[in-house]
Write a protein that holds these residues in place. Structure first.
Motif, PDB file in Angstrom:
ATOM      1  N   PRO A  74       0.849  -1.192   0.000  1.00 24.22           N
ATOM      2  CA  PRO A  74       0.000   0.000   0.000  1.00 24.22           C
ATOM      3  C   PRO A  74       0.885   1.242   0.000  1.00 24.22           C
ATOM      4  CG  PRO A  74       0.109  -0.948   2.210  1.00 24.22           C
ATOM      5  CD  PRO A  74       0.926  -1.851   1.314  1.00 24.22           C
ATOM      6  N   GLY A  75       0.442   2.283  -0.663  1.00 22.33           N
ATOM      7  CA  GLY A  75       1.207   3.537  -0.631  1.00 22.33           C
ATOM      8  C   GLY A  75       1.004   4.319  -1.902  1.00 22.33           C
ATOM      9  N   ARG A  76       1.579   5.528  -1.916  1.00 28.15           N
ATOM     10  CA  ARG A  76       1.462   6.405  -3.083  1.00 28.15           C
ATOM     11  C   ARG A  76       2.763   7.125  -3.337  1.00 28.15           C
ATOM     12  NH1 ARG A  76      -2.150  10.178  -0.870  1.00 28.15           N
ATOM     13  NH2 ARG A  76      -2.437   8.842   0.910  1.00 28.15           N
ATOM     14  N   TYR A  81      -1.234   5.999  -6.752  1.00 27.52           N
ATOM     15  CA  TYR A  81      -1.117   4.727  -6.008  1.00 27.52           C
ATOM     16  C   TYR A  81       0.038   3.868  -6.536  1.00 27.52           C
ATOM     17  CZ  TYR A  81      -5.811   5.810  -4.322  1.00 27.52           C
ATOM     18  OH  TYR A  81      -6.899   6.421  -3.749  1.00 27.52           O
ATOM     19  N   GLY A 103      -7.033  -7.651  -0.600  1.00 28.91           N
ATOM     20  CA  GLY A 103      -6.879  -6.203  -0.730  1.00 28.91           C
ATOM     21  C   GLY A 103      -7.707  -5.649  -1.882  1.00 28.91           C
ATOM     22  N   ASN A 139      -2.592  -0.690  -6.355  1.00 26.75           N
ATOM     23  CA  ASN A 139      -3.155  -0.954  -5.032  1.00 26.75           C
ATOM     24  C   ASN A 139      -3.818   0.319  -4.507  1.00 26.75           C
ATOM     25  OD1 ASN A 139      -3.755  -1.545  -2.403  1.00 26.75           O
ATOM     26  ND2 ASN A 139      -1.713  -2.297  -1.848  1.00 26.75           N
ATOM     27  N   GLY A 141      -5.862   0.285  -1.771  1.00 26.68           N
ATOM     28  CA  GLY A 141      -6.307   0.027  -0.397  1.00 26.68           C
ATOM     29  C   GLY A 141      -5.236   0.357   0.633  1.00 26.68           C
ATOM     30  N   GLN A 142      -5.519  -0.039   1.861  1.00 27.07           N
ATOM     31  CA  GLN A 142      -4.613   0.270   2.986  1.00 27.07           C
ATOM     32  C   GLN A 142      -3.700  -0.908   3.323  1.00 27.07           C
ATOM     33  OE1 GLN A 142      -5.090   3.318   4.371  1.00 27.07           O
ATOM     34  NE2 GLN A 142      -6.862   3.678   3.057  1.00 27.07           N
ATOM     35  N   GLU A 143      -3.960  -2.061   2.713  1.00 28.20           N
ATOM     36  CA  GLU A 143      -3.149  -3.251   3.004  1.00 28.20           C
ATOM     37  C   GLU A 143      -2.537  -3.739   1.694  1.00 28.20           C
ATOM     38  OE1 GLU A 143      -5.451  -6.790   3.927  1.00 28.20           O
ATOM     39  OE2 GLU A 143      -7.175  -6.023   2.831  1.00 28.20           O
ATOM     40  N   GLU A 173      -5.293   9.465  -5.721  1.00 24.98           N
ATOM     41  CA  GLU A 173      -6.248   9.637  -4.634  1.00 24.98           C
ATOM     42  C   GLU A 173      -6.735  11.076  -4.617  1.00 24.98           C
ATOM     43  OE1 GLU A 173      -6.074   7.525  -0.656  1.00 24.98           O
ATOM     44  OE2 GLU A 173      -5.497   9.550  -0.095  1.00 24.98           O
ATOM     45  N   GLY A 176      -9.727  11.153  -0.731  1.00 20.13           N
ATOM     46  CA  GLY A 176      -9.722   9.810  -0.159  1.00 20.13           C
ATOM     47  C   GLY A 176     -10.209   8.714  -1.088  1.00 20.13           C
TER      48      GLY A 176
END
Ligand code: PA5
Ligand code: NI
Length: 189
Positions: A74-76, A81, A103, A139, A141-143, A173, A176
């Protein structure tokens, strides 16, 4: 050859046994994210691991299939993303199937002629990538986002065309939420 079985870890994405593991860090993807300043800052701060690919290699021959799992962190980078490099197949008429295991992600796909599609992928989503379509996963999502893929072993990967022109849209994003925007640098690399 003889039939064989592998253990596919549906939670963590591992293949056991596995004979081909690739790890891609942000420095392996310079120029692929729109925000070049954020890219260089993150590389300087430790060059994060973006994704890992576990593939079970069989002979790269017509008729064989390659099975593969990909684990995207997860990350940006800036607002964009974490995603795979994305590619056309070297033999462009080779299709592929991706199945979401864990995920939340997105498949981005496009043709050389400019057709574009984006499909949300969650656990249990099977996406079919027809011949001639470049493909990338992100990805959102947060996971970890984990998916399984299967494709003809003679397909090969053509990364160069995507490195040069990118995809028509970028996944960022906004408030959110995953949002598709036209790629400001599409085709001008
Ligand atoms: O063959 C595929 O499409 C996948 O196994 C990908 O290679 C994998 O998901 C990593 O993406 P990329 O090859 O674009 O770095
Ligand atoms: Ni592919």
């Amino acid at each position: 050859m003889w039939p064989f079985a592998l253990a596919l870890d549906l939670q963590r994405g591992g293949l056991e046994p596995c004979n081909n593991i690739t790890k891609r860090h942000l420095s392996d993807m310079r120029g692929m994210y729109i925000d070049e300043v954020a890219t260089e800052e993150a590389i300087a701060q430790g060059d994060p691991l973006l994704y890992e690919v576990n593939q079970y290699d069989v002979p790269f021959e017509t008729g064989q299939l390659l099975v593969v799992t990909t684990i995207i962190q997860p990350g940006r980078v800036g607002d964009e993303y974490y995603m795979t490099k994305g590619h056309f197949h070297e033999r462009e008429d080779r299709a592929e199937v991706y199945v979401g295991l864990r995920g939340q992600g997105y498949l981005l796909a496009e043709t050389a002629g400019g057709e574009f599609e984006a499909l949300p992928v969650e656990p249990g989503t099977l996406t079919y990538i027809p011949p001639y379509w470049a493909h990338r996963m992100a990805n959102v999502g947060q996971e970890e986002f984990i998916f399984f893929g299967v494709y003809p072993a003679d397909a090969g990967h053509n990364y160069g065309d995507i490195e040069k022109r990118g995809f028509a849209k970028v996944l960022v994003e906004r408030d959110g939420q995953p949002t598709l925007l036209p790629n400001p640098r599409y085709g001008v690399r």
